[in-house]
Design an enzyme around this catalytic site. Structure first.
Site, PDB file in Angstrom:
ATOM      1  N   GLY B 226     -19.141 -10.779 -19.278  1.00 42.29           N
ATOM      2  CA  GLY B 226     -19.805 -10.677 -20.099  1.00 42.29           C
ATOM      3  C   GLY B 226     -19.947 -11.063 -21.783  1.00 42.29           C
ATOM      4  O   GLY B 226     -19.080 -12.644 -21.703  1.00 42.29           O
ATOM      5  N   SER B 227     -20.191 -10.182 -22.492  1.00 43.86           N
ATOM      6  CA  SER B 227     -19.986 -10.983 -24.392  1.00 43.86           C
ATOM      7  C   SER B 227     -19.173 -11.380 -24.437  1.00 43.86           C
ATOM      8  O   SER B 227     -18.953 -12.027 -25.528  1.00 43.86           O
ATOM      9  CB  SER B 227     -20.878 -10.463 -25.593  1.00 43.86           C
ATOM     10  OG  SER B 227     -22.225 -10.069 -24.668  1.00 43.86           O
TER      11      SER B 227
END
Lengths: 468, 493
Positions: B226-227
């Site tokens: 993810g981020s």
């Protein structure tokens, strides 16, 4: 004599070769020298045996008390007694046989004691205590034999008595009430639950005496050749009787006592002795043929023979390994020897007790584990020396009976070692026989010390041939 | 036949019998040599050979030590195996120590350092010979770990019963300060000498859907970053020289991916800040997807893959536990490349890899090789091994590292990683929420960050897989405090 010949050579000024060799021969014949050599070797044997016993305790228990020293002292006193007896009644007996037997007996006691430690048994429960006691009994009997039998040629006269004794000893285990079946083989006799004996061990000596006596008289007729078949001269049919009788006897042992090893031992003994007596290889061919015949029949008829062969060839198959009467024991013994490797784990430091019967049938893998391949080579070397000393008497013996008996007894030891060690190292199928001098067991010790006594007595008759 | 002839005739067969005896004995010499020399090794390796098993237990296996406390040790047992392995803190250190069984394998440090622990490592060869000669009992070396007990305890406490993992590294040395995976197991169950019970325990744990035997920090099925992967993307941008932290990108509420109808949204479901354009810095601080996706499009998959590889993606590593390589996918189209830029699509990482990335940023762009072994001590306390910190690589320049740190510190002070803040300590951080699948499977909630005081620094990576997805800023709520707890524990110890 030396005083007389040496000046004569000087007087004539000619050093005659015969005089010189005579002088050397006399020197070597000097009985004190031979016995002194024996004592010297015996001291080394005591040091090796005693050292092994102490190291076993040190290795396994990290302490030393008097018990192994008592075992060593017992062995020392007993073998010293035999040595002293030899000084008196057999001064020219072979000097090497007794020390070699002493080392083997001592190493056996050390390993038996080692297994006692692993199993936590002491006192009269300890197999080592019983073994030293049996060593005592065996040596007393051996000394008695040496003292009583001054001229072994007399034994030839009692050859048929020897045969009778052999047969009685063989069938004893089959007699209800005293016979015992242990581990599937009916080769034991017992009185109550205290003493168990394997009379078959003693029977092999009686058989050797009988074979030697019988072949001595029969060798001329047995040497007569009959027809030639396939390039081999076969004996006359009517001379085949004795070999068929012995073969039949061995087959009976195989069938009724379920003892493959003893059966192989007796027949091999007879074959070699008849071959030595006649020099005819045809006897060997007939014998090997009969063994093959008997073996094949036994394989198909007797279940336990089949299992033994399976456990030999397919030892590492999981199904054979797990089977009742399968190869578990063989494989464990092999693992033990592999565990020892070249130099061994050290006495008292391995795990020979994992293998069932580690102090009797499997004492060789036990020794292999803790003394390594080096130790096994040394032990096999000792056996080889012992056997070769016996064969040497066979070469040099003054008469047929002496020669035959010496070769027979020596070969019996050699063949027994081959059957046992070959069995545990998977050279041949495993059969139950005791390892001479090493394995725990009274009858075996008694029989082997009697063989030693006989070989010593026979070697004493080899006059003027020195120690070479 | 005369007597002489007779004697001669018997000598020949006796000679032949001697030869036969010699041949028989040669056979015995041969068969024993086969067993004790030629086949000895393969016989040793036979699984039915219990002697090999006993041997391995006869050695007093060395301890595994954390901060001077034995977390795995051997105590005398009253059975045939002589020693009993014990793990006093059981589950807490299970991902680190692993377990040691009676002939059924070993894992973790027990497996990776088995040779040292049993004293059979090459470095102990002479000691072994000496011990044999002097009659000492064989003993293995003890292994001192780099783990910080307080950090390990904090990681376990903060993670609680939730599924996830925590890794903490010393950015300057690569020392692994904490490595915890949850759910975990009790290695004492494997130390039992009852092999049937051990097998049953093993099969039970293996069948457990929660997979307690997996060390999620370095292995297992790996996670979607993810981020937290935006750190790699932005690092690639800065390293390219074409962008800086103030580079601006279009700031729509949604972005339709090329050749696709799929739309990308920011996690906030709004634009990234107030302006028409958003800077890279703002994108990192507020963790916006749309500007980073555009950045990924401009950089291209090769630049992203190169930067990921520079951080260690795709490389096997042993610390000395085997680490599963993280991976950046290949053969992407434009849309997929844009998704990977913010850690979606098929980027797969271990928490250790994420921690290594953050540690390199915290250490001015120099990435140290992660390592768990501090020292190996022989039974006589001789130091047999004392691994030096080694540089794994320089994935980014010091300037890039400084720029990323600036954004990460802003992320904590005023951004989406606010729950990692510790008063009086410089803390930088990045959260991430990876959508892992189609069927609304639980997201991977991430936090990675670092904390620095004047004399100490630490980089952490935290991943949590919640039981179910909750709407809201969950990684900052759930993962960031765990990271903070571990950072605090290291800096306070």
């Amino acid at each position: 004599m030396t005083d007389r010949t040496a000046p004569s050579a000087l007087q004539t000024g000619i050093v005659q070769l015969r005089d010189v060799t005579e002088a050397i021969r006399v020197r070597i014949r000097n009985p004190a020298k031979l016995r002194n050599l024996e004592l010297f070797l015996l001291v080394i044997a005591w040091v090796i045996a005693g050292g092994a016993m102490v190291l076993v305790q040190l290795g396994a228990l990290q302490r030393v008390d008097l018990f192994p020293l008592q075992l060593a002292a017992g062995l020392g006193i007993l073998t010293l007694a035999l040595h002293i007896a030899l000084r008196i009644v057999a001064r020219e007996a072979d000097a090497i046989i007794l020390p070699v037997a002493t080392v083997l007996n001592g190493l056996g006691i050390a390993m038996i004691y080692r297994i006692d430690i692993a199993e936590g048994v002491t006192g009269w429960d300890a197999a080592s205590m019983r073994q030293i006691t049996w060593t005592g009994i065996a040596l007393v009997v051996a000394i008695a034999a040496i003292v009583v039998v001054r001229n072994h040629r007399v034994l030839a006269r009692y050859r048929f008595l020897a045969m009778a004794i052999a047969i009685i000893l063989l069938v004893l285990p089959l007699v209800p009430g005293i016979g015992r079946t242990i581990n599937g083989a009916t080769v034991w006799i017992g009185i109550g639950s205290i003493v168990s004996l394997q009379p078959g061990e003693l029977a092999k000596i009686a058989l050797a005496i009988f074979f030697a006596g019988y072949l001595m008289t029969a060798r001329d007729s047995l040497s007569v050749v009959g027809r030639k078949v396939l390039g081999i001269r076969f004996p006359r049919l009517r001379d085949l009787g004795p070999i068929l009788i012995v073969w039949g006897m061995c087959m009976l042992v195989l069938v009724f006592q379920r003892d493959l090893g003893t059966s192989m031992l007796y027949f091999g003994l007879f074959l070699v002795m008849i071959y030595v007596a006649t020099g005819r290889r045809s006897w060997m061919f007939i014998g090997v043929g009969l063994v093959a015949l008997g073996g094949i029949a036994a394989y198909f008829v007797l279940g336990y023979v089949q299992r033994r062969i399976d456990a030999w060839i397919h030892a590492f198959d999981q199904s054979v390994y797990e089977a009742q009467g399968g190869s578990f024991q063989i494989v464990q013994g092999v693992f033990g020897m592999a565990h020892g490797g070249l130099l061994g784990t050290g006495l008292g430091l391995g795990r020979p007790d994992i293998t069932p019967y580690a102090n009797s049938d499997y004492i060789i893998p036990s020794l292999g584990e803790e003394l390594g391949l080096a130790g096994i080579f040394a032990i096999l070397g000792l056996y080889l020396i012992l056997v070769s000393r016996g064969v040497r008497v066979g070469f040099q013996g003054p008469d047929d009976f002496t020669k035959l008996l010496a070769v027979g007894l020596a070969f019996a030891i050699g063949l027994q070692v081959f059957i046992v060690v070959g069995g545990v190292t998977r050279l041949i199928p495993l059969t139950g026989l005791t390892t001479p001098f090493l394995a725990a067991g009274g009858s075996s010790l008694l029989a082997n010390w009697l063989i030693v006594a006989l070989l010593l007595r026979l070697s004493d008759s080899v006059r003027g041939r020195g120690i070479a | 036949m005369t007597g002489v002839e007779r004697e001669q005739s018997m000598r020949r067969p006796i000679r032949r019998v001697s030869t036969l005896l010699l041949v028989m004995f040669l056979g015995l010499f041969g068969s024993s040599t086969m067993i004790q020399a030629v086949q000895a090794d393969s016989l040793h390796a036979d699984p039915r050979n219990t002697r090999t098993l006993y041997d391995s237990f006869a050695v007093e296996r060395g301890s595994i030590v954390v901060d001077g406390v034995q977390v795995a040790l051997s105590t005398p047992s009253n059975d045939e195996f002589e020693w009993q392995r014990e793990y006093p803190m059981g589950p807490l250190y299970a991902p680190v120590t692993g377990y040691n069984t009676l002939g059924q394998g070993n894992t973790g440090i027990e497996g990776a350092m088995n040779a040292e622990l049993t004293g059979s490592a090459n470095s102990q060869f002479l000691d072994q010979i000496l011990a044999t000669l002097t009659g000492q009992d064989p003993a293995g070396s003890s292994v001192e770990l780099t783990i910080d007990h307080d950090a390990q305890q904090a990681a376990a406490d903060a993670l609680g019963g939730r599924e996830g993992a925590v890794v903490a590294l010393d950015p300057e040395t690569g020392d692994v300060l904490a490595m915890y995976s949850s759910p975990t197991f009790d290695p004492n169950a494997f130390a039992s000498h009852n092999t049937a019970a051990v097998t049953e325990t093993y099969n039970q744990l293996l069948a457990d859907p929660e997979q307690p035997l997996q060390n999620r920090a370095i292995a297992g099925d790996l996670y979607y970053p993810g981020s937290v992967f935006k750190l790699v993307t932005v690092a690639a941008a800065l390293e390219s020289g074409r962008f800086d932290m103030q580079s601006e990108f279009d700031n729509p509420e949604t972005l339709t991916l090329p050749q696709s109808t799929s739309e990308v949204r920011n996690a906030s479901r709004e634009a990234c800040g107030p302006g028409e354009q958003a800077t890279l810095e703002t994108s990192l601080v507020l963790s916006c997807n749309i500007p980073i996706a555009q950045l990924g499009q401009e950089l291209g998959q090769d630049a992203l893959a190169e930067q990921a590889a520079a951080f260690g993606y795709g490389q096997p590593l042993d610390i000395p536990l085997d680490v599963t390589p993280s991976s950046y996918p290949t053969g992407l189209d434009e849309a997929q490349t844009m998704l990977t830029a913010f850690g979606q699509y098929d980027v797969r990482v271990t928490p250790l890899q994420v921690a290594m990335t953050t540690a390199a940023i915290a250490n001015d762009g120099t990435m140290m090789r992660p390592n768990m072994v501090d020292r190996v001590l022989a039974p006589n306390l001789d130091v047999l091994d004392d691994p030096e910190p080694t540089i794994q690589g320089n994935p980014i320049s010091a300037e890039t590292a400084a720029a990323l740190r600036g954004a990460m510190e802003l992320g904590v002070s005023e951004g989406l990683a606010s729950n990692a803040a510790i008063p009086g300590v410089t803390v930088g951080g990045k959260t991430g929420t990876a959508e892992t699948g189609e069927n609304n499977e639980p997201f991977n909630l991430w936090f990675t960050g670092y904390g620095e005081t004047d004399d100490r620094s630490v980089a952490v990576a935290v991943v949590v897989v919640p039981d179910e997805n909750i709407v809201g800023d969950t990684s900052n709520v759930i993962a960031a405090p765990i990271g903070r707890a571990v950072i605090e524990a290291v800096l306070n110890s």
